[in-house]
Design an enzyme around this catalytic site. Structure first.
Site, PDB file in Angstrom:
ATOM      1  CG  ASP A  73      19.153  74.670  25.401  1.00 18.06           C
ATOM      2  OD1 ASP A  73      18.150  75.410  25.485  1.00 18.06           O
ATOM      3  OD2 ASP A  73      19.171  73.633  24.722  1.00 18.06           O
ATOM      4  CB  CYS A  76      18.652  71.834  27.631  1.00 14.15           C
ATOM      5  SG  CYS A  76      19.066  70.605  26.367  1.00 14.15           S
ATOM      6  N   PRO A 301      19.871  59.637  28.711  1.00 16.09           N
ATOM      7  CG  PRO A 301      20.120  61.510  27.349  1.00 16.09           C
ATOM      8  CD  PRO A 301      19.701  61.103  28.735  1.00 16.09           C
ATOM      9  CB  SER A 303      26.256  58.101  22.805  1.00 13.61           C
ATOM     10  OG  SER A 303      26.327  56.757  22.350  1.00 13.61           O
ATOM     11  CG  MET A 304      25.365  58.979  17.617  1.00 13.68           C
ATOM     12  SD  MET A 304      25.690  60.306  16.411  1.00 13.68           S
ATOM     13  CE  MET A 304      24.698  59.781  15.025  1.00 13.68           C
ATOM     14  CG  HIS A 325      22.595  65.673  31.669  1.00 17.98           C
ATOM     15  ND1 HIS A 325      23.892  65.291  31.881  1.00 17.98           N
ATOM     16  CD2 HIS A 325      22.622  66.446  30.557  1.00 17.98           C
ATOM     17  CE1 HIS A 325      24.664  65.828  30.949  1.00 17.98           C
ATOM     18  NE2 HIS A 325      23.926  66.524  30.133  1.00 17.98           N
ATOM     19  N   GLY A 326      22.783  62.213  31.623  1.00 16.05           N
ATOM     20  CA  GLY A 326      23.217  61.496  30.431  1.00 16.05           C
ATOM     21  C   GLY A 326      24.453  60.711  30.780  1.00 16.05           C
ATOM     22  CB  ALA A 327      26.893  58.863  28.788  1.00 17.70           C
TER      23      ALA A 327
HETATM   24  P1  5GP Z   1      23.724  67.691  26.923  1.00 18.97           P
HETATM   25  O1  5GP Z   1      22.408  68.064  27.452  1.00 18.97           O
HETATM   26  O2  5GP Z   1      24.789  67.818  27.968  1.00 18.97           O
HETATM   27  O3  5GP Z   1      24.074  68.423  25.695  1.00 18.97           O
HETATM   28  O4  5GP Z   1      23.651  66.149  26.516  1.00 18.97           O
HETATM   29  C1  5GP Z   1      22.888  65.230  27.212  1.00 18.97           C
HETATM   30  C2  5GP Z   1      23.390  63.805  27.090  1.00 18.97           C
HETATM   31  O5  5GP Z   1      22.742  63.167  25.981  1.00 18.97           O
HETATM   32  C3  5GP Z   1      24.862  63.595  26.799  1.00 18.97           C
HETATM   33  O6  5GP Z   1      25.618  63.644  27.987  1.00 18.97           O
HETATM   34  C4  5GP Z   1      24.904  62.214  26.165  1.00 18.97           C
HETATM   35  O7  5GP Z   1      25.128  61.208  27.128  1.00 18.97           O
HETATM   36  C5  5GP Z   1      23.510  62.042  25.572  1.00 18.97           C
HETATM   37  N1  5GP Z   1      23.454  62.036  24.097  1.00 18.97           N
HETATM   38  C6  5GP Z   1      24.054  62.905  23.238  1.00 18.97           C
HETATM   39  N2  5GP Z   1      23.692  62.648  21.959  1.00 18.97           N
HETATM   40  C7  5GP Z   1      22.834  61.594  22.007  1.00 18.97           C
HETATM   41  C8  5GP Z   1      22.089  60.868  21.011  1.00 18.97           C
HETATM   42  O8  5GP Z   1      22.121  61.140  19.814  1.00 18.97           O
HETATM   43  N3  5GP Z   1      21.292  59.855  21.466  1.00 18.97           N
HETATM   44  C9  5GP Z   1      21.200  59.504  22.782  1.00 18.97           C
HETATM   45  N4  5GP Z   1      20.381  58.513  23.140  1.00 18.97           N
HETATM   46  N5  5GP Z   1      21.895  60.168  23.731  1.00 18.97           N
HETATM   47  C10 5GP Z   1      22.697  61.194  23.361  1.00 18.97           C
HETATM   48 MN    MN Z   2      20.671  68.987  27.063  1.00 14.58          MN
HETATM   49 MN    MN Z   3      20.299  71.793  24.805  1.00 14.25          MN
END
Ligand code: 5GP
Ligand code: MN
Ligand code: MN
Length: 396
Positions: A73, A76, A301, A303-304, A325-327
């Site tokens: 992606d 992204c 971010p 998670s949800m 980039h996230g958790a």
């Molecule tokens: P990726 O780009 O790797 O698909 O995901 C990015 C990050 O977004 C994940 O590692 C996770 O920590 C976070 N994430 C996934 N789903 C959600 C969501 O629904 N809400 C929020 N706040 N963070 C999310």
């Molecule tokens: Mn992403």
């Molecule tokens: Mn993506």
């Protein structure tokens, strides 16, 4: 702070406990550290296995780039905007606002026709030149052109999301933020996959331990073609998010007239940038990593059902000025579906207006690492600007 693990050509700098990294992800990092073009590898605390190259890592190369290290992606990333509202300005029935957002922005996989003429979306200029650049894209142009035009301003599926969040603690406690996660839809993916197939067949990639890691090298027509499509898709992803931010802002305006918005923060977390470190020009690939140059605002971010963070970069060259980039995933989607039920999801998303059905169990908060620990592991890369917690989450 990081730990350096020996790699064949360069050390692997890790902002994660090396013991905690899965074997197959560690193997991928060693593969990267052995590429002839590699200049440095930085591993973020959200690292996990990914196709060809780990998610949550930064690869800096001289005169080469691996499409697998960008991710499928292309572009992204995240966008976020602080509003003038506080919690008490939001309607009691958050379900209505959620529905309004869901009808403003098409969500889910598949083709969409977005309800906007992108050229008219406030704050997203330069569309004419952008569409003209299409003429130079990879073969199959017309088909891609049509789909790109149709899908602009749509979220996509999986873990792409739109959220309404409240700031936690600090002087701005309760402040309402909007954020969203999306990329170049399946346009970038299609371009990425076409180029990966080309890269895999190039003779200089014949001896790689993992063909998925195949690279393009500077000065070749294949590299030129990839760069053109890559940078176009990155631009498309940014415009896609900007369009959706405009749509979500409008949905909020329709709900709470008089709301105003700060400048939008936007960051890619699957992309390539040309950057110079110690006088060396590099192609820096961030796959599941954001740029964290001194003063740069970024979005991490969780998670949800858990918090997210707005951060400011500290410009640490050791990570090539990057952060997580996230958790990051703790387990695969399949494992999450086996381990958890819709009831578990409901418990872990208590207080969040969101889907709680079995179709999104693979997105359950427990399938992700602990976001607070991930933030704590990178205090030399970013400082926290705001800690957010969602009250609405629209999943793709
Ligand atoms: P990726 O780009 O790797 O698909 O995901 C990015 C990050 O977004 C994940 O590692 C996770 O920590 C976070 N994430 C996934 N789903 C959600 C969501 O629904 N809400 C929020 N706040 N963070 C999310
Ligand atoms: Mn992403
Ligand atoms: Mn993506």
């Amino acid at each position: 702070m990081h730990t350096a693990v020996d790699g064949a050509r360069v050390p692997i700098r890790m902002w994660a406990d090396p013991q905690s990294v899965e074997d197959q992800a560690m193997r991928q990092l060693h593969n990267v550290a052995n590429l002839p073009w590699v200049h440095g590898v930085a591993v973020m605390p959200d690292v996990h296995y990914g196709k060809g190259a780990t998610v949550g890592s930064v690869i800096a190369m001289r005169d080469a780039v691996s499409p697998a290290a960008v991710g499928v992606d292309i572009g992204c990333g995240m966008s976020a905007v602080r509003t003038s509202l506080t919690a008490s300005d939001l309607p009691d029935d958050l379900g209505k606002l959620r529905k309004r957002i869901e009808s403003a922005v098409p969500v889910g996989f598949g083709l969409h026709r977005t309800p906007v003429n992108p050229a008219k979306v406030h704050g997203v200029g330069g569309w004419d030149a952008f569409w003209k650049a299409f003429g130079d894209l990879h073969e199959g142009v017309q088909d891609l052109h049509d789909r790109a035009a149709r899908q602009i301003g749509s979220l996509g599926g999986g873990n792409h999301f739109i959220e309404v969040c409240l700031e936690q603690g600090g002087p701005d406690e309760g402040r309402v933020w909007l954020m969203l996660h999306s990329g170049s839809r399946n346009i970038g993916k299609e371009l990425a996959e076409r180029h990966m197939a080309v890269a895999r067949k190039l003779p200089h990639n014949a001896d790689l331990p993992d063909r998925d890691l195949a690279v393009f090298v500077a000065g070749t027509p294949e590299m030129q073609a990839y760069r053109r499509d890559l940078f176009w898709a990155q631009d498309y992803a940014a415009r896609n998010r900007a369009t959706m931010v405009a749509l979500v802002k409008q949905a909020v305006k329709d709900t709470v007239p008089g709301v105003t918005f700060d400048d939008v923060i936007s960051c890619h977390h699957n992309y390539v940038a040309e950057e110079t470190y110690d006088g060396v020009d590099l192609l820096v690939t961030r796959k599941g990593a954001i740029r964290a140059g001194s003063g740069d605002l970024g979005i991490i971010p969780g998670s949800m059902g858990t918090g997210s963070y707005i951060v400011r970069g500290l410009g640490n060259d050791a990570s090539f000025q990057s952060a997580s980039h996230g958790a990051g995933r703790r387990m695969s989607r399949n494992r999450a579906k086996k381990m958890f039920t819709a009831d578990d999801l409901a418990a872990q998303t208590a207080g969040v207006e969101c889907r709680k059905d079995s179709g999104v169990v693979d997105e359950i908060p427990a399938a992700y690492k602990d976001i607070d620990s991930v933030i704590a592991a990178q205090t030399d890369l970013v400082e926290v600007v705001a800690h957010l917690k969602q009250v609405i989450c629209v999943k793709g």
